[in-house]
Write an enzyme that holds these catalytic residues in place. Structure first.
Site, short mmCIF file in Angstrom:
data_model
loop_
_atom_site.label_atom_id
_atom_site.label_comp_id
_atom_site.label_asym_id
_atom_site.label_seq_id
_atom_site.Cartn_x
_atom_site.Cartn_y
_atom_site.Cartn_z
N LYS A 63 -6.23 8.99 -1.89
CA LYS A 63 -5.13 9.04 -0.90
C LYS A 63 -4.01 9.95 -1.41
CE LYS A 63 -6.21 4.58 1.15
NZ LYS A 63 -6.07 3.14 1.13
N GLN A 107 -2.08 -1.24 -1.02
CA GLN A 107 -3.54 -1.25 -1.09
C GLN A 107 -4.07 -2.69 -1.11
OE1 GLN A 107 -5.55 1.54 -0.97
NE2 GLN A 107 -7.29 0.15 -0.92
N ASP A 130 -0.49 1.88 7.73
CA ASP A 130 -1.80 1.23 7.86
C ASP A 130 -1.96 0.60 9.24
OD1 ASP A 130 -3.79 1.35 5.97
OD2 ASP A 130 -2.94 -0.20 4.68
#
Ligand code: NDP
Length: 311
Positions: A63, A107, A130
């Protein structure tokens, strides 16, 4: 029927998720350059990882690299798994208030002593790239413009592109999603409903799953079980999106080796499918590309800039 199988298989019915994602990242890099030139500002994504989970470490590294590669700013904050939930919440609060930070991603999975719901809830929904915050989930459910979870968003892009390549649309199709997680199954269902599909969400208590799948014009697998969806569960001419990422061991002349496989028996399914995503190089690369997409969107919304076309 057999002629149809052969025709679709011969035509190359494998959806090139990696290629689509690379093209998307190129378009996003142009948007980033244009935003920088117009406003002198660069979108910034912060990824927070707690603990040492090896798969998560790989995702986070990737990422960060891809964020930098399209010209955005990237920060990765690594915390030990002894970090308390309170410390993590304090960090999120600081990031929420930092005007130089446009996107925050924590995460998952988090260590067991933390509540991921509580942590996600602490992220400012405008920075929740997200798309997991209840506010963004709610917007998706009622049809308001919010930030859409990356994996379902990427899956939808691939589906629409595959349908377009066949002169087809998604409207009116029977869509079956196997899996009802908040991060994949449920948002995928909302997106397909918004595309006027007739949506069924299947899960571990679904009766006669094979028959449910066989009725699907669009079959999305998000189960987390290697090759769980058998080839003969796939209707002839169906679009198949395999979200699953499962590491299995296979025997080789040099001993057992790790291999990534999806939730669908790819070889069995591809002779029936009109179009199917492989694993790897299917949905996986789209997830990160959509994260970058969402960060640009969040940046524009926070700064009251027009959202670039296609973002
Ligand atoms: P979850 O474990 O949160 O959800 C799995 C879902 O599958 C649940 O709804 C569960 O049902 C259902 N399920 C489990 N067993 C069965 C069964 N025997 N029959 C029918 N349904 C079943 O997984 P995620 O949604 O987080 O992830 C799913 C897969 O997608 C995983 O392989 C994951 O690694 C992958 N993934 C890939 C991403 C990518 O970038 N490509 C991103 C995110 C995930 P129930 O609710 O009843 O328990």
């Amino acid at each position: 029927m057999i002629a149809f199988h052969q025709k679709t298989a011969d035509r190359g019915n494998i959806i090139d998720g990696a290629g689509y994602a690379a093209a998307l990242r190129e378009r996003l890099a142009v948007h980033v350059a244009n935003l920088k030139a117009a406003h002198g500002l660069t979108p910034c994504l912060v990824v927070v990882i707690v603990g040492e989970d090896p798969a998560s470490q790989v995702y986070v590294k990737s990422k960060g690299e891809m964020t930098l590669a399209i010209g955005m700013e990237s920060r990765t904050i690594r915390l030990p798994d002894t970090t308390s939930e309170e410390e993590l919440l304090r960090l999120i609060d600081e990031l929420n208030r930092d005007n130089d930070v446009n996107g925050i991603l924590v995460q998952l999975p988090l260590p067991k002593h933390m509540s991921s719901l509580k942590v996600i809830d602490a992220i400012n929904p405008d920075k929740d790239v997200d798309g997991f915050h209840v506010s963004n989930a709610g917007k998706l459910a009622v049809g308001l413009d919010g930030i859409v979870p990356c994996t379902p968003l990427g899956s939808l892009m691939l589906l629409k592109d595959a349908a377009k390549a066949h002169g087809d649309t998604l409207a009116g199709k029977n869509a079956v999603i196997v899996g009802r997680s908040n991060i994949v199954g449920k948002p995928m269902a909302q997106l397909l409903l918004a595309e006027d599909c007739t949506v069924t969400i299947a899960h571990s208590k679904t009766r006669d799953l094979a028959e449910v799948c066989r009725a699907a014009d669009i079959l999305v697998a998000a189960v987390g079980r290697p090759r769980f969806i058998a080839g003969d569960w796939v209707k002839d001419g169906a679009y198949v999106i395999d979200v699953g990422i499962n590491r299995i061991e296979v025997a080789t002349p040099d001993g057992p080796k790790g291999k990534l496989v999806g939730d669908v028996d790819f070889d069995g399914a591809k002779v029936h499918a009109l179009a199917i995503t492989p694993v790897p190089k299917g949905v996986g690369p789209m997830t990160i590309a959509c994260l970058l997409n969402n960060t640009i969107k969040a940046f524009c919304l926070q700064n009251h800039f027009p959202i670039p076309d296609g973002v």
